[in-house]
Design an enzyme around this catalytic site. Structure first.
Site, PDB file in Angstrom:
ATOM      1  CB  THR A  70      -0.935  -0.017   1.234  1.00  0.00           C
ATOM      2  OG1 THR A  70      -1.712  -1.225   1.194  1.00  0.00           O
ATOM      3  CG2 THR A  70      -1.859   1.177   1.266  1.00  0.00           C
TER       4      THR A  70
ATOM      5  CE1 TYR B 279       1.962  -8.454   2.421  1.00  0.00           C
ATOM      6  CE2 TYR B 279       3.805  -6.975   2.141  1.00  0.00           C
ATOM      7  CZ  TYR B 279       2.497  -7.279   1.926  1.00  0.00           C
ATOM      8  OH  TYR B 279       1.710  -6.404   1.207  1.00  0.00           O
TER       9      TYR B 279
ATOM     10  CE  LYS C 172      -0.366  -7.100   4.872  1.00  0.00           C
ATOM     11  NZ  LYS C 172       0.093  -6.026   3.977  1.00  0.00           N
TER      12      LYS C 172
ATOM     13  CB  ILE D  27      -1.730  -5.269   7.553  1.00  0.00           C
ATOM     14  CG1 ILE D  27      -0.986  -6.260   8.442  1.00  0.00           C
ATOM     15  CG2 ILE D  27      -0.815  -4.171   7.041  1.00  0.00           C
ATOM     16  CD1 ILE D  27      -0.234  -5.647   9.590  1.00  0.00           C
TER      17      ILE D  27
END
Lengths: 313, 313, 313, 313
Positions: free
Chosen positions: B55, B143, B171, B215
């Protein structure tokens, strides 16, 4: 006096090996090995040298090391052949940084695959190319490499990109010859646009039917073999093509298929270069050199294929 | 005096927004916008801040700008919440460089997706994790982001990685809840290991059945909404979860689905932040901000959804 | 007298197990096993029965055997619950042939995934749905199964398809809960449209937040477990959901993950049914039943999990 | 009297067009068109005829119609050239059913791609091949078609399959010439094993370097063009190859790239056949014939390329 290699031929033709990057550890060049490797390759009569590509493990290297490599290779090659420098990066700014470095070091062109993190649409990709090529100080070869970037330059995108000011050619590593042939058709009206093929196993047939040459990884090991195959293909000497192609396939089937992952090509090539004493086989993460068992298999193949460091190939 | 945020909670729980990176152009931070954005988010009561993720467009930014961002955010947050810094890179050396920078700037943890150029096998990936985590000066969250890295942390790889010294959690942005649930099962004996979910639309259900938090990208815009939804899910207050989840889905269906490419989420989010006056909507290549037509659609949605800069959400 | 199951509930809710197809060899039904299996499942209180789905190995079976199965199951169920029949086929004509057979045998609905050989575009897919559903004599549930059909019903396609005359619902087996949640949002104005989830591990969370039920493969083995979990989720009894979900995950992590291929789920499920004496574990090509070593692992798990044929679950 | 075509040449060489299936509607053959098409193709001097392949839309047709087609074509061809029949199916039993039908009708061989619903592992695929080929009454050509089956015959699988009793060759439609070249290398010791290429744009180069021929879809339209190109390639007459290859690429770039989906090839080919009055352009779902606008574009190309029904090509 021969042609000034600072003037890039248009179109660029021939064998332009993608240089393996010799390493001592993950952030240290094998400087002596690099020198030997460059001379070994140039002695084979190649038509250019491409550094910081996939075969050069560029995305795995630090920027510091990449800059060091650009300077060393350009200095050593000293305009004997054109040097092409990979500038592929997920960051636009870092791509232009490397391109400037390449220009300053005396390279003749840069090579660019699509940014490979965000999945861009084709219109986004074309806009990216418009913006980026406008900032480049050197001619640029686009690099189609969908197995690693997961983003293909679609035919229409390439057609449009070929008209951008600095775009000089394409290196197609897709292995998809249907794509390659259609690209030739679409760019028939661009005689100066260079269409080069990635997989060395397909170089001969690419050239036989109008392609301009190959970025052949095996030419790190056997530069003269690929140059001779290119010459035979260009001369449309089919018996000679078949004879040399058989050797290329032997290399491909033996050296590049030890080990179980897609990294087999790179590991096998670097291992073979180490077996013949040219340079270290250390690899940057996420890969690692072959362990003893695979090393011995490669060593046997190297002997069987009669590969020697003297370039006696 | 409250708990010292320099001690990362174990497991880390709650809403840790992935910070949008406000830009004025491709290599210039929107400094004022960044300050406003960080305060806007912290005012929502979030449990951490994750910078330089997807992001945050991290792979598209220059290293210089990434370093600048790390310093500014860590200084501004000033230990009010833990700061997590993305260090994902195709180059091992560059990943460790950013991690050291993060440590020096006062961040509490780093976040690492697989290297995303070379297609590594799972054993190669695990070896890479062993080597890299051993060099990290901070706890690391893995991640899982297969849509962008094209390489999944398979369950067995995660199981093994969870036992590495610095690995503090994961994540999971795959959107594949079957993977998420199996991961929970496999790590049931690791109560300190944090299992966080990426897609904000799935945060509530992840937490309802034992996940530790999210997240959530939308928390750049509406931080309090996601914090309240997290609290409701943790309290197992289902009527409240349903009420707030409906708002999350409204955001998801309106703001994130304008435009035709996978970039719609990022473009919509940055555009909406610009509509409410928090920061610029400039995007780094290969993306570009929405043009006028899409901007107006987003503006209408922002009004309709009653989003205001004051954090009145 | 209870509700007439010939009238399909609208929306259809609850647990509708995808029936395993018991085989003695590649073209012979295990008739006794089939009878035991159907009674075992119905005794668990399920809300319907789905035959000839992926779990039923439908694409691997001859048409003759499929017809035989439809007749036997409809006759045996005798309207105690609705029977849904898979009609997915690459051939439009064969799909309608099976649908007519299903209608004649007394089934209540059919289930249709996209044709899975030719890669159709979304507009082509929607036109196909318009033509095909117009010919169907029974309500149809669309079946999103991208891992096997490689063609997803995109959200806009589903939105349009939901307005076609016979379309009664969707079974989403993508495992992508973001897709599932957006679908719920898009179809919020279609209260009679049934949204069911494929992966049994996600059934509880699907129902907790508004989904209508699940096509849970494990309900072949432990029908009551899934029915109770469904009831708990519908009643929003979270402690009970967590307790039962833990059992579902145990099944998922043990029984479905022996063996090295994607076929592990099917092989494990059929093997477990054989261990408890319900039916044969023979599988149609391209799969084969577990060999002795894997069979013993499954047998141990079956004992450990306390699974018994009496439906004592 | 010429060679008896009932004895399949070993290896099979030359141009074996994949017959388009002329349809009046989704379950009705265009019988007159079929007759014209078969005679048109045979008049071009082709070396065989392949029915019920991808170009023949086989997976979209009912079994009744497939049986009808097999009988009609075999009767009409009357052993003038070998007839190969596609038996690819997700169901083992249906594949053997079609194979028996082919044998009874007088066909000379069958063609088999992997079953394309369940994602089988390579060992599962090899076991499937062992079982299925053992039941076939005719020689079988394996058909590598990953774009549609999503399952590749990996090189090691092909190497092992080439030793199975009835396996006579492979048709590689991957477009991946690296795969094709490695396959040639691996099967160098099987001189009777036929290696044929799918994409017609690659037929010439396949044959120039040792391939045995092509299953060229365009030979429905211009059979003589492909036969002459094959002959030139086999004779290693490169100037003639280049001249004819240019025509093949013109067809490929014009006729096959109208329309926006992967179905463009099939739609364009059938549309062109209709333009020259050979057969109907009706297509089985999930595809549909071109609408008026695209039809007119194809019509212009057909005129421009000078394609005529008399086989004047």
């Amino acid at each position: 006096m021969g042609p000034n290699s600072n003037e890039l031929p248009s179109p660029l033709r021939g064998i332009i090996p993608p240089l393996v990057t010799p390493l001592l550890d993950r952030d240290t060049l094998d400087e002596a090995g690099l020198e030997r490797l460059v001379e070994h390759i140039l002695a084979g009569g190649v038509h250019g040298l491409f550094i910081l590509g996939t075969t050069g493990e560029a995305p795995s290297l630090s920027y510091r090391l990449r800059h060091d490599l650009i300077e060393r290779v350009c200095r050593q090659v000293a305009a004997r052949v054109p040097v092409l420098v990979g500038i592929t990066d997920t960051s636009f700014v870092e791509s232009t940084n490397i391109a400037r470095k390449a220009k300053d070091a005396g390279a003749q062109a840069v090579v660019l695959a699509p940014p490979y993190y965000f999945p861009a649409g084709q219109l986004e990709l074309l806009e990216y190319l418009k913006h980026l090529t406008a900032e480049l100080p050197l001619p640029v070869f686009l690099y189609n490499m969908p197995s690693h970037t997961k983003l293909v330059f679609e035919l229409e995108t390439m057609r449009a990109a070929a008209d951008l000011p600095h775009v000089a050619g394409i290196k197609d590593s897709s292995g998809n010859m249907l794509y390659f042939r259609r690209l030739q058709g679409l760019l028939a009206d661009h005689p100066d646009f260079s269409i080069l093929v990635g997989p060395e196993e397909l170089m001969a047939e690419a050239v036989l039917l109008g392609g301009h040459g190959g970025i052949s990884g095996g030419a790190n090991l056997l530069p003269r073999l690929y140059v001779e195959l290119y010459n035979a293909a260009r001369a449309k000497d089919l018996p000679r093509v078949e004879e040399l192609q058989a050797k290329v396939m032997e290399l491909s089937t033996c050296i590049y298929r030890v080990g179980r992952y897609q990294s087999s090509f790179l590991k096998g090539l670097k291992c073979a270069l180490s077996c013949v004493g040219i340079c270290s086989d250390f690899m940057a993460e996420p890969f690692h050199r072959f362990r003893q068992a695979e090393h011995e298999v490669i060593e046997q193949y190297v002997k069987k294929l009669g590969i020697t460091p003297s370039g006696g190939n």
